[in-house]
Design a protein around this motif. Structure first.
Motif, PDB file in Angstrom:
ATOM      1  N   GLU A   1       0.836  -1.216   0.000  1.00 48.60           N
ATOM      2  CA  GLU A   1       0.000   0.000   0.000  1.00 48.60           C
ATOM      3  C   GLU A   1       0.868   1.263   0.000  1.00 48.60           C
ATOM      4  O   GLU A   1       0.566   2.221  -0.701  1.00 48.60           O
ATOM      5  CB  GLU A   1      -0.945   0.020   1.213  1.00 48.60           C
ATOM      6  CG  GLU A   1      -2.068  -1.009   1.154  1.00 48.60           C
ATOM      7  CD  GLU A   1      -3.054  -0.784   0.017  1.00 48.60           C
ATOM      8  OE1 GLU A   1      -2.951   0.219  -0.709  1.00 48.60           O
ATOM      9  OE2 GLU A   1      -3.929  -1.643  -0.167  1.00 48.60           O
TER      10      GLU A   1
ATOM     11  N   GLU B   1      -5.114   4.661  -1.309  1.00 54.47           N
ATOM     12  CA  GLU B   1      -4.107   3.649  -0.941  1.00 54.47           C
ATOM     13  C   GLU B   1      -3.590   3.920   0.475  1.00 54.47           C
ATOM     14  O   GLU B   1      -3.390   2.998   1.264  1.00 54.47           O
ATOM     15  CB  GLU B   1      -2.929   3.642  -1.928  1.00 54.47           C
ATOM     16  CG  GLU B   1      -3.276   3.506  -3.407  1.00 54.47           C
ATOM     17  CD  GLU B   1      -4.080   2.273  -3.795  1.00 54.47           C
ATOM     18  OE1 GLU B   1      -4.476   1.484  -2.924  1.00 54.47           O
ATOM     19  OE2 GLU B   1      -4.325   2.104  -5.005  1.00 54.47           O
TER      20      GLU B   1
ATOM     21  N   HIS C   1      -5.976   2.646   2.868  1.00 52.21           N
ATOM     22  CA  HIS C   1      -5.851   1.185   2.994  1.00 52.21           C
ATOM     23  C   HIS C   1      -4.720   0.843   3.966  1.00 52.21           C
ATOM     24  O   HIS C   1      -4.840  -0.083   4.770  1.00 52.21           O
ATOM     25  CB  HIS C   1      -5.554   0.525   1.637  1.00 52.21           C
ATOM     26  CG  HIS C   1      -6.633   0.727   0.619  1.00 52.21           C
ATOM     27  ND1 HIS C   1      -6.437   0.520  -0.727  1.00 52.21           N
ATOM     28  CD2 HIS C   1      -7.922   1.130   0.760  1.00 52.21           C
ATOM     29  CE1 HIS C   1      -7.555   0.784  -1.374  1.00 52.21           C
ATOM     30  NE2 HIS C   1      -8.471   1.155  -0.504  1.00 52.21           N
TER      31      HIS C   1
ATOM     32  N   ILE D   1     -11.422  -3.340   0.929  1.00 48.15           N
ATOM     33  CA  ILE D   1     -10.287  -2.806   0.164  1.00 48.15           C
ATOM     34  C   ILE D   1     -10.324  -3.361  -1.257  1.00 48.15           C
ATOM     35  O   ILE D   1     -10.126  -2.630  -2.234  1.00 48.15           O
ATOM     36  CB  ILE D   1      -8.934  -3.122   0.853  1.00 48.15           C
ATOM     37  CG1 ILE D   1      -8.870  -2.462   2.240  1.00 48.15           C
ATOM     38  CG2 ILE D   1      -7.758  -2.654  -0.015  1.00 48.15           C
ATOM     39  CD1 ILE D   1      -7.601  -2.767   3.038  1.00 48.15           C
TER      40      ILE D   1
ATOM     41  N   GLU E   1      -9.901  -1.537  -4.916  1.00 47.73           N
ATOM     42  CA  GLU E   1      -8.834  -1.863  -5.885  1.00 47.73           C
ATOM     43  C   GLU E   1      -9.469  -2.219  -7.240  1.00 47.73           C
ATOM     44  O   GLU E   1      -8.938  -1.857  -8.288  1.00 47.73           O
ATOM     45  CB  GLU E   1      -7.957  -3.021  -5.392  1.00 47.73           C
ATOM     46  CG  GLU E   1      -7.383  -2.876  -3.984  1.00 47.73           C
ATOM     47  CD  GLU E   1      -6.427  -1.702  -3.772  1.00 47.73           C
ATOM     48  OE1 GLU E   1      -6.396  -0.783  -4.594  1.00 47.73           O
ATOM     49  OE2 GLU E   1      -5.720  -1.714  -2.744  1.00 47.73           O
TER      50      GLU E   1
END
Ligand SMILES: [Fe+2]
Ligand SMILES: [Fe+2]
Length: 170
Positions: A27, A60, A63, A140, A144
């Motif tokens: 990440e 990101e 995350h 997550i 993505e």
């Protein structure tokens, strides 16, 4: 998470923490890849895509927060040094040495596909065993997948733009 919370997980917690630390390193690298890529970007649709890449970078980073918090709850230690990011990451960090937008998008697309594989793996590993990590992984994963879709859409738009330009020249 308390000790009991960890004890009732019917899986190899050390292995899970290792996977989560790899994901955490990925990440941070993904964050930086977007962050720096959006700044050096050149080519068609640059102003629009630049902003979108910065949005991806922020996501990101978010995350990374989720993954680090979960490692902590599981009694693990989140990766402490940036020097370990490259060692832990299973996704390649591609430096944007060529700033052309299609090259950068291609690099980001590779990173997204690697992240999708990662969260698929974590979801499979925790399914029916560790509901909290499973839920995080699928949350997550969804983002993505959205990132991948958006990059594919921009690449398709750039292709259309190039085709139209070619027609104009004919
Ligand atoms: Fe991510
Ligand atoms: Fe992503």
């Amino acid at each position: 998470m308390g000790k009991h919370g960890v004890d009732i997980l019917n899986l190899d917690v050390d292995k899970l923490i290792q996977m989560l630390n790899e994901a955490l390193a990925e990440e941070w690298l993904a964050y930086y890849q977007y962050w720096i890529g959006s700044r050096v970007l050149e080519g068609p649709m640059r102003t629009d895509i630049e902003q979108e890449l910065q949005v991806h970078a922020d996501q990101e980073l978010n995350h990374a927060v989720m993954v680090a918090d979960r490692i902590d709850q599981l009694g693990g230690t989140p990766v402490l040094s940036p020097a370990d990011w490259m060692k832990l990451s299973k996704c390649k960090y591609a430096a944007p040495e060529d700033p052309y937008i299609e090259v950068i998008l291609d690099q980001n697309l590779d990173a997204e596909r690697c992240a999708i594989k990662r969260y698929q793996e974590i979801a499979d590993f925790t399914y029916g065993k560790d509901h909290t990590t499973y839920k995080m992984a699928t949350t997550i994963l969804e983002e993505e997948l959205e990132h991948e879709q958006e990059i594919e859409d921009w690449m398709a738009d750039i292709d259309i733009m190039k085709e139209n330009l070619k027609k104009l020249r004919m």
